[in-house]
Design a protein around this motif. Sequence first.
Motif, mmCIF file in Angstrom:
data_model
loop_
_atom_site.group_PDB
_atom_site.id
_atom_site.type_symbol
_atom_site.label_atom_id
_atom_site.label_comp_id
_atom_site.label_asym_id
_atom_site.label_seq_id
_atom_site.Cartn_x
_atom_site.Cartn_y
_atom_site.Cartn_z
ATOM 1 N N GLN A 1 -0.632 1.545 -4.842
ATOM 2 C CA GLN A 1 -1.067 2.390 -3.546
ATOM 3 C C GLN A 1 -2.174 1.981 -2.807
ATOM 4 O O GLN A 1 -2.255 1.942 -1.656
ATOM 5 N N ASP A 2 -2.962 1.596 -3.584
ATOM 6 C CA ASP A 2 -4.438 1.009 -2.895
ATOM 7 C C ASP A 2 -3.969 -0.087 -1.957
ATOM 8 O O ASP A 2 -4.576 -0.110 -1.015
ATOM 9 N N ILE A 3 -3.169 -0.873 -2.588
ATOM 10 C CA ILE A 3 -2.791 -2.385 -1.511
ATOM 11 C C ILE A 3 -2.100 -1.624 -0.410
ATOM 12 O O ILE A 3 -2.101 -2.262 0.401
ATOM 13 N N LEU A 4 -1.084 -0.664 -0.664
ATOM 14 C CA LEU A 4 -0.232 -0.391 0.506
ATOM 15 C C LEU A 4 -1.181 0.535 1.622
ATOM 16 O O LEU A 4 -0.834 0.123 2.824
ATOM 17 N N ARG A 5 -2.348 0.973 1.055
ATOM 18 C CA ARG A 5 -3.197 1.724 2.259
ATOM 19 C C ARG A 5 -4.149 0.579 2.649
ATOM 20 O O ARG A 5 -4.326 0.576 3.866
ATOM 21 N N VAL A 6 -4.457 -0.466 2.280
ATOM 22 C CA VAL A 6 -5.587 -1.323 2.823
ATOM 23 C C VAL A 6 -4.682 -2.592 3.451
ATOM 24 O O VAL A 6 -5.199 -3.371 4.364
ATOM 25 N N GLN B 1 1.472 -10.716 -5.968
ATOM 26 C CA GLN B 1 2.342 -9.982 -5.135
ATOM 27 C C GLN B 1 1.622 -9.955 -3.693
ATOM 28 O O GLN B 1 2.319 -10.056 -2.676
ATOM 29 N N ILE B 2 0.375 -9.688 -3.819
ATOM 30 C CA ILE B 2 -0.529 -9.740 -2.625
ATOM 31 C C ILE B 2 -0.281 -11.229 -1.801
ATOM 32 O O ILE B 2 0.033 -11.252 -0.629
ATOM 33 N N PHE C 1 5.047 -5.123 2.065
ATOM 34 C CA PHE C 1 4.342 -4.729 0.824
ATOM 35 C C PHE C 1 5.278 -3.859 0.217
ATOM 36 O O PHE C 1 5.250 -3.964 -1.216
ATOM 37 N N GLU C 2 5.824 -2.872 0.944
ATOM 38 C CA GLU C 2 6.579 -1.966 -0.099
ATOM 39 C C GLU C 2 7.782 -2.671 -0.492
ATOM 40 O O GLU C 2 8.114 -2.150 -1.690
ATOM 41 N N LYS C 3 8.234 -3.702 -0.013
ATOM 42 C CA LYS C 3 9.605 -4.567 -0.377
ATOM 43 C C LYS C 3 9.131 -5.368 -1.690
ATOM 44 O O LYS C 3 9.942 -5.147 -2.550
ATOM 45 N N ILE C 4 8.014 -5.823 -1.381
ATOM 46 C CA ILE C 4 7.613 -6.550 -2.883
ATOM 47 C C ILE C 4 6.770 -5.815 -3.823
ATOM 48 O O ILE C 4 7.261 -6.074 -5.097
ATOM 49 N N LEU C 5 6.230 -4.929 -3.634
ATOM 50 C CA LEU C 5 5.532 -4.107 -4.643
ATOM 51 C C LEU C 5 6.456 -3.086 -5.278
ATOM 52 O O LEU C 5 6.372 -2.879 -6.591
#
Length: 356
Positions: free
Chosen positions: A319-324, A281-282, A351-355
């Motif tokens: 949530q970690d990925i959304l923050r960084v 996803q990243i 990120f929100e769309k894909i995560l």
Amino acid sequence: MCKICKKNLEISDHESRPIFPFTAIVGQEEMKFSLILNVIDPKIGGVMIMGDRGTGKSTAVRALVDLLPEISVVADDPFYSDPNDPESMSDYVREKVQKNEPLIIKKKKIAMVDLPLGATEDRVCGTIDLEKALTEGIKAFEPGLLAQANRGILYVDEVNLLDDHLVDVLLDAAASGWNTVEREGISLSHPSRFILIGSGNPEEGELRPQLLDRFGLHAQIGTVQEAPLRVQIVEQRAGFDQAPLLFRQKYQNQQTQLAQLLLAAREHLHKVQIDSKLRIQISQVCATLNIDGLRGDIVTNRAAKALAAFESRTQVTPQDILRVGPLCLRHRLRKDPLETIDSGEKVRAAFEKILN
């Protein structure tokens, strides 16, 4: 020697030149967060801090010194080689290891080196004593700032005003982890692995995309607008200027606790795992945003793992990925030369769309 003079000589650097405590800095959470992640995992690649004048950029970076842990170094090596890492040893240490000579190992606090805007190439890279090299056949080397910064932090204030030639030198050293000095047919290399931290005011010009891409994270800070917070910042500064040692003592417990957290996170980092689905996803986000190269993918993975380690977890969460994510990618977005760097909303939305 009189007792008073002896006592004065025993005063530590922090007591003779007190540094504003990191935990006493009000606001600017994005900047502090970025610096903490880089202390936990230096391979993130540093941070670029851009913001208005007088927003505490230099204060925060210099305050970081108190939180840096100790590392093992070879005592008589000017490049602070790691005795347990053969790949990053200097030639001097490697030769001693090959000859089975004992290494004197000592503990040393991670150093932070300031690179002044007026520095010459010789001051940054170091110089070779040509006379001794030609007459005695000895490669006598005078280490520069890149040698002092090895396994530490290299801080460049007003990095957007730095001479282009020095910028290229920094880029080469940061990319390869080695600094090579060549003079009159004589060549010498030494390890130069450092966390590159830069700060600047966007009103004085943006950085070249090639340099921006070298910074792992990009932190944007602005002037605090809330009146109560502004008053608190003024009072904090006044208190420190009036009695710096007493002010530092008030924050000693918080400083110690944060330093212990960072040390535990560094030791805990190798245990942190990131699910393959999150890795995909990243990369999907990076591809969707049309980001050049793979540095964005790598940095986002590392930063997310550093955050999990800081919070004593062994698994990275969405949530970690959304923050960084915004810190890792917004300065890598393709943009019109007249546009400013994205505030992070575009990256966060992707990120929100894909995560989700």
